[in-house]
Design a protein around this motif. Structure first.
Motif, PDB file in Angstrom:
ATOM      1  N   THR A  88      10.130  20.379  41.947  1.00 42.37           N
ATOM      2  CA  THR A  88      10.743  20.119  40.654  1.00 42.37           C
ATOM      3  C   THR A  88      12.151  20.691  40.570  1.00 42.37           C
ATOM      4  O   THR A  88      12.502  21.631  41.277  1.00 42.37           O
ATOM      5  CB  THR A  88       9.898  20.723  39.518  1.00 42.37           C
ATOM      6  OG1 THR A  88       9.896  22.154  39.636  1.00 42.37           O
ATOM      7  CG2 THR A  88       8.464  20.207  39.575  1.00 42.37           C
ATOM      8  N   ALA A 146       2.317  15.942  37.777  1.00 44.25           N
ATOM      9  CA  ALA A 146       2.817  16.788  36.689  1.00 44.25           C
ATOM     10  C   ALA A 146       1.825  17.910  36.444  1.00 44.25           C
ATOM     11  O   ALA A 146       0.616  17.734  36.630  1.00 44.25           O
ATOM     12  CB  ALA A 146       3.032  15.979  35.408  1.00 44.25           C
ATOM     13  N   TYR A 202       7.222  18.293  36.897  1.00 48.78           N
ATOM     14  CA  TYR A 202       6.737  16.983  37.332  1.00 48.78           C
ATOM     15  C   TYR A 202       7.509  16.549  38.574  1.00 48.78           C
ATOM     16  O   TYR A 202       8.630  17.004  38.839  1.00 48.78           O
ATOM     17  CB  TYR A 202       6.885  15.939  36.222  1.00 48.78           C
ATOM     18  CG  TYR A 202       8.278  15.833  35.640  1.00 48.78           C
ATOM     19  CD1 TYR A 202       9.255  15.046  36.245  1.00 48.78           C
ATOM     20  CD2 TYR A 202       8.615  16.535  34.491  1.00 48.78           C
ATOM     21  CE1 TYR A 202      10.525  14.954  35.719  1.00 48.78           C
ATOM     22  CE2 TYR A 202       9.891  16.460  33.958  1.00 48.78           C
ATOM     23  CZ  TYR A 202      10.837  15.659  34.575  1.00 48.78           C
ATOM     24  OH  TYR A 202      12.104  15.575  34.062  1.00 48.78           O
ATOM     25  N   ASP A 203       6.875  15.666  39.323  1.00 48.41           N
ATOM     26  CA  ASP A 203       7.481  15.119  40.534  1.00 48.41           C
ATOM     27  C   ASP A 203       8.694  14.286  40.142  1.00 48.41           C
ATOM     28  O   ASP A 203       8.569  13.338  39.359  1.00 48.41           O
ATOM     29  CB  ASP A 203       6.441  14.252  41.258  1.00 48.41           C
ATOM     30  CG  ASP A 203       6.914  13.795  42.630  1.00 48.41           C
ATOM     31  OD1 ASP A 203       8.126  13.594  42.816  1.00 48.41           O
ATOM     32  OD2 ASP A 203       6.054  13.612  43.509  1.00 48.41           O
ATOM     33  N   PRO A 215       6.199  11.628  33.035  1.00 45.40           N
ATOM     34  CA  PRO A 215       4.870  12.236  33.193  1.00 45.40           C
ATOM     35  C   PRO A 215       4.710  13.551  32.438  1.00 45.40           C
ATOM     36  O   PRO A 215       3.606  13.875  31.970  1.00 45.40           O
ATOM     37  CB  PRO A 215       4.750  12.449  34.701  1.00 45.40           C
ATOM     38  CG  PRO A 215       6.166  12.534  35.196  1.00 45.40           C
ATOM     39  CD  PRO A 215       6.933  11.580  34.321  1.00 45.40           C
ATOM     40  N   GLY A 216       5.798  14.330  32.286  1.00 42.35           N
ATOM     41  CA  GLY A 216       5.704  15.573  31.544  1.00 42.35           C
ATOM     42  C   GLY A 216       5.371  15.343  30.078  1.00 42.35           C
ATOM     43  O   GLY A 216       4.562  16.066  29.480  1.00 42.35           O
TER      44      GLY A 216
END
Length: 314
Positions: free
Chosen positions: A155, A197, A216-217, A225-226
């Motif tokens: 991250t 995430a 998150y990625d 996604p977060g």
């Protein structure tokens, strides 16, 4: 047993950062003792008053998350020290005095629709492997750490700010102790390739959930996604019907402002002794911040700010 506050006073080598957006360019360390660093309960209490500063044998003090109105008095109390690296912000939190449906009703119809659309879009893209898992027992928290730490290393929080999920044995042991006392919640959002995430949430006094770490990625950033994981975690936390507040802790940000229902004006800064090196450091930091603010204003007027932020996080 309560989860220890992240603001426990201690002397430590503290980096004074020079940052542009979310990217830390470099930092200079000073040996500082923490003064202030209030819990959310203290911040919202009308009875709170300034405490005496602890003794300092180092370069001075790190003052974290104190009411904005107290800054002049704290500076006057240590008038022989230089103030700098100051950040004024709203400390956001959620009053969890109703249901999740009550909380969602605070958003506009457009925002609720956007949040639901983000969740559906991410679930559709991930496919059958889409899942959100909750981790609260010691065994579950251990599994959470094993899966979240490799993700955290990818991250931007970890790469650019050293603000990823802690990976020391001491941090793991602390989380295990919280889990044993039912004072820890971890959440993971999964795809077929693994977690994309994570959200780490210790619990203070048994009733205040602290926003400790979210990551998150970056390869999935376009699908938020977060944000999706935050919404699911809040729904599950509300369903427990035991928590009074969700504390987003110190520091401002669009994510915190969007999800928070209330806020309190706070400030964080350092108070350094009058050495030549400290005077030069704070003068350099002030000049640097002024230059960054000027460039940010120019980028906003030209419409280039969003693109610059994206490149800084790359």
């Amino acid at each position: 047993m309560n989860a220890p506050s992240s603001f426990t006073p201690r002397t430590a080598s503290v980096p004074i950062d020079f940052t542009v957006g979310s990217r830390r360019l470099f930092s200079v360390k000073r040996n500082l003792v923490t003064w202030g660093g209030l819990s959310l309960d203290e911040l919202v209490s009308p009875r709170y008053s300034m405490t005496e500063p602890p003794p300092s044998a180092g370069d001075g003090y790190r003052v974290q998350s104190v009411p904005l109105a107290l800054v002049p008095a704290m500076q006057a109390r240590l008038e022989g020290y230089l103030i700098g690296a100051r950040q004024d912000y709203q400390r956001h939190y959620i009053e969890m005095d109703g249901s999740f449906a009550d909380y969602m009703a605070r958003f506009s119809g457009k925002t609720r629709s956007t949040l639901r659309r983000k969740a559906r879009k991410l679930e559709k893209e991930v496919g059958a492997a889409y899942a959100i898992t909750e981790h609260r027992t010691p065994a579950e928290v251990e599994d959470f750490l094993n899966k979240a730490r490799p993700l955290s290393a990818k991250t931007y929080q970890a790469r650019l700010l050293d603000a990823g999920l802690p990976d020391t044995p001491e941090a793991a042991r602390e989380m295990m102790e919280w889990a044993e006392a039912d004072l820890m919640r971890g959440f993971l959002l999964h795809s077929a390739q693994g977690p994309i995430a994570y959200l780490s949430l210790p619990i203070s006094r048994g009733v205040v959930v602290r926003y400790a770490h979210l990551g998150y990625d970056p390869d999935w950033a376009r699908l938020s996604p977060g944000t999706v994981l935050q919404m699911e975690a809040l729904e599950r936390l509300f369903s427990e019907e035991r928590f009074e507040r969700f504390d987003f802790t110190e520091g401002d940000g669009a994510h915190k402002a969007m999800f928070g229902t209330h806020s309190v004006a706070c400030s964080s800064f350092v108070l350094l002794s009058h050495s030549l090196a400290n005077r030069a450091l704070l003068a350099s930091r002030a000049s640097f911040d002024a230059s960054v603010a000027g460039l940010k204003s120019l980028a906003q007027r030209s419409g280039a700010l969003a693109g610059i932020r994206a490149r800084l996080r790359a």
